[in-house]
Design a protein around this motif. Sequence first.
Motif, PDB file in Angstrom:
ATOM      1  N   GLN A  59       0.799  -1.216   0.000  1.00  0.00           N
ATOM      2  CA  GLN A  59       0.000   0.000   0.000  1.00  0.00           C
ATOM      3  C   GLN A  59       0.838   1.276   0.000  1.00  0.00           C
ATOM      4  N   ALA A  60       2.159   1.156   0.043  1.00  0.00           N
ATOM      5  CA  ALA A  60       3.023   2.335   0.112  1.00  0.00           C
ATOM      6  C   ALA A  60       2.961   3.132  -1.201  1.00  0.00           C
ATOM      7  N   LEU A 102      -0.168 -14.318  -5.981  1.00  0.00           N
ATOM      8  CA  LEU A 102      -1.057 -13.992  -7.092  1.00  0.00           C
ATOM      9  C   LEU A 102      -2.254 -14.926  -7.170  1.00  0.00           C
ATOM     10  N   ALA A 103      -2.060 -16.190  -6.783  1.00  0.00           N
ATOM     11  CA  ALA A 103      -3.139 -17.174  -6.903  1.00  0.00           C
ATOM     12  C   ALA A 103      -4.074 -17.161  -5.700  1.00  0.00           C
ATOM     13  N   GLU A 138      -7.692  -1.933  -7.966  1.00  0.00           N
ATOM     14  CA  GLU A 138      -8.203  -3.311  -7.899  1.00  0.00           C
ATOM     15  C   GLU A 138      -7.552  -4.229  -8.946  1.00  0.00           C
ATOM     16  N   ARG A 139      -6.427  -3.838  -9.479  1.00  0.00           N
ATOM     17  CA  ARG A 139      -5.728  -4.654 -10.490  1.00  0.00           C
ATOM     18  C   ARG A 139      -4.354  -5.050  -9.962  1.00  0.00           C
ATOM     19  N   GLU A 140      -4.027  -6.340 -10.074  1.00  0.00           N
ATOM     20  CA  GLU A 140      -2.721  -6.831  -9.615  1.00  0.00           C
ATOM     21  C   GLU A 140      -1.624  -6.359 -10.548  1.00  0.00           C
ATOM     22  N   VAL A 141      -0.615  -5.706  -9.951  1.00  0.00           N
ATOM     23  CA  VAL A 141       0.497  -5.212 -10.755  1.00  0.00           C
ATOM     24  C   VAL A 141       1.830  -5.798 -10.303  1.00  0.00           C
ATOM     25  N   GLY A 142       1.849  -6.486  -9.181  1.00  0.00           N
ATOM     26  CA  GLY A 142       3.105  -7.048  -8.694  1.00  0.00           C
ATOM     27  C   GLY A 142       2.898  -7.760  -7.373  1.00  0.00           C
ATOM     28  N   ILE A 181       0.338  -6.681  -5.004  1.00  0.00           N
ATOM     29  CA  ILE A 181       0.270  -5.215  -5.046  1.00  0.00           C
ATOM     30  C   ILE A 181      -0.851  -4.847  -5.999  1.00  0.00           C
ATOM     31  N   LEU A 182      -1.834  -4.081  -5.504  1.00  0.00           N
ATOM     32  CA  LEU A 182      -3.013  -3.736  -6.282  1.00  0.00           C
ATOM     33  C   LEU A 182      -3.028  -2.240  -6.571  1.00  0.00           C
TER      34      LEU A 182
END
Length: 620
Positions: free
Chosen positions: A81-82, A153-154, A182-186, A178-179
């Motif tokens: 969240q940083a 991720l899973a 609402e989208r996973e980016v890492g 890391i969202l």
Amino acid sequence: MRSTLRPILSYAHDLRVRAVWLIVLTSFAVIGGVSWLTYRVNLNSAFAQIDRQASDQLHLIGSTFEVAVGRYRYLPTVLAQARQIGSLFEGPGNPATVDAANRYLENLNRTAGSAALFGLDLNGVARASSNWNSPTSFVGLNYQTRPYFRDALARGAGRFYAVGRTTGEPGYFLSVPILIAEREVGVAVVKIDLRPLARDWTTASEPVAIADEAGILILSAVPEWQYRPVDEIDSARINRLTVDHDYPAARLASGALLDRTGPEASGTLITLRQPAPDTGSLSGSRERILFSRALEPHGWTLLYFAPLDEARRSARTSAMIAALSGLLLMALGLLWRQRLRNLVQERDAKQQLEVLVRQRTAELTAANTHLAAEIAEHRQAEVELRRARDDLIQADKLAAIGQALAGLAHEINQPLAALRTYLASTGQFLRTGNAQVAQGNLSIMRDVIDHLAGLTGRLKTLARRGGDGRRPIQFAASVGRVLELLRYRINDLGIELSAELDQEVQVLGDEARLDQVVLNLINNAIEAVEVGTDKRTLVRLASDGTEAILTVEDSGPGVLPEHANRLFEPFFTTKQVGQGLGLGLATVHRIVTDHGGSVACGRAALGGAVFTVRLPLAVA
């Protein structure tokens, strides 16, 4: 005549000799049986003591482990969240953005005391790391095959213990996705070094170790046992563990650490193939009892290797004492047969025994009297301690009510001034004969008096001590009563208060004690925002069908991580000296626990702290 008696006497003598030998042989058999029984009883007693000691040690060490790991559970989420990490994944690799993320991770890692912090993109490549400026930097390396990357991720979170492929140092990896929108980016990853915990175990009286889900010792008080399998494993499994965890293949292939013999007490009787070194407080014996405890949710097992040498030695000593005692008794019996005629000595021995019995009885009586006196003193001390604790809690409660009274003074003065005015005008109307208007004034004054009576009634309800009586109560009414008393203080401080109360929620409890819970939580929220510029609080009461859920949020500075684990300890406070006893949250925790509920603290959506109280609903 003599020739006739001689065979008879000889036969009688033979019978007496045979009887003596029969008695002797029977005595030896009895002594042997008693010795064996003594050995088994003492050994079982020693096993029971070992069982209790092992249970205590496993509980203590397990709790210490959970505390050590729990210190870092929040870090992956903080990382994800940083702002610096979010900026790193919002666009292409800007050098300034990468540098800011690296330095943020470096500072956070130094503050938290973790082994490493790093962020991976969706291809598993490390985009930033706390060790970015070291020779073993993770930046640019690919960790796509690591289970903690795939699990984050899973499944939304990952945990994995392995030897670092870059640093060669073991660690426990915790990860979350890391969202962004609402989208996973890492994936945010925290590496924890558990080796200091294992070094602390070397001071334990007996060896302690942790085995992972594959049965490999990943932490041990005995360094020689590190990465040894507890039981035999095949070569295919060794290869898989070497690839997945980077465990040393030589250690894995060195064979099982122990051979299992069978159950004993609540553990397993084992023989160590490689005993603990005979140094320090660790014993070098091979035969031990293995006790274990599951470490959830890690999937690991905590192992405790209890020794048997002392137990067996003690049991053998007891058996030898029993055998010697039996032989002594047998010898005394034989001597007694020879000394039947010496009645005087027997009487003297009996008198001496009676004297010893009386002495021992007197000693035991004195000891029991002394023990009873100590127990009475201890109970009195407990009563006084409980009374002092209740007085302190009541004082803290009255202090909170005193703060509410500061705002009520203005509310009471206004109705009193109005009453004076209405009294004067009513007298004038009565003198002029205008009874209808005077009657209206009297009705208004009665409403004002009822309002003041309601305020004092709510104060008396809050101020009284709680009892043991419980009944179904409207929890929203209790919350509303406290909010009404604090409304004037809240308005004076310019605090924006929002309340969302489900009026249908009923709980079974002591109304006065639950009022104190609500009063302490709302007072804490007021104190958290009264010195800031953003003064917002939110009180929400709802139900999930089985529990009443009360949340009190504020926009204050929140709770520091180092204070989170001590919030509900008695006399712990972060206020200035003289501004609190440190009993408010401890009282809340005790009252809620007594009612079968729970209380927790977290980060509020308003930016400050949120306290959540859960209480069982009253059964209709």
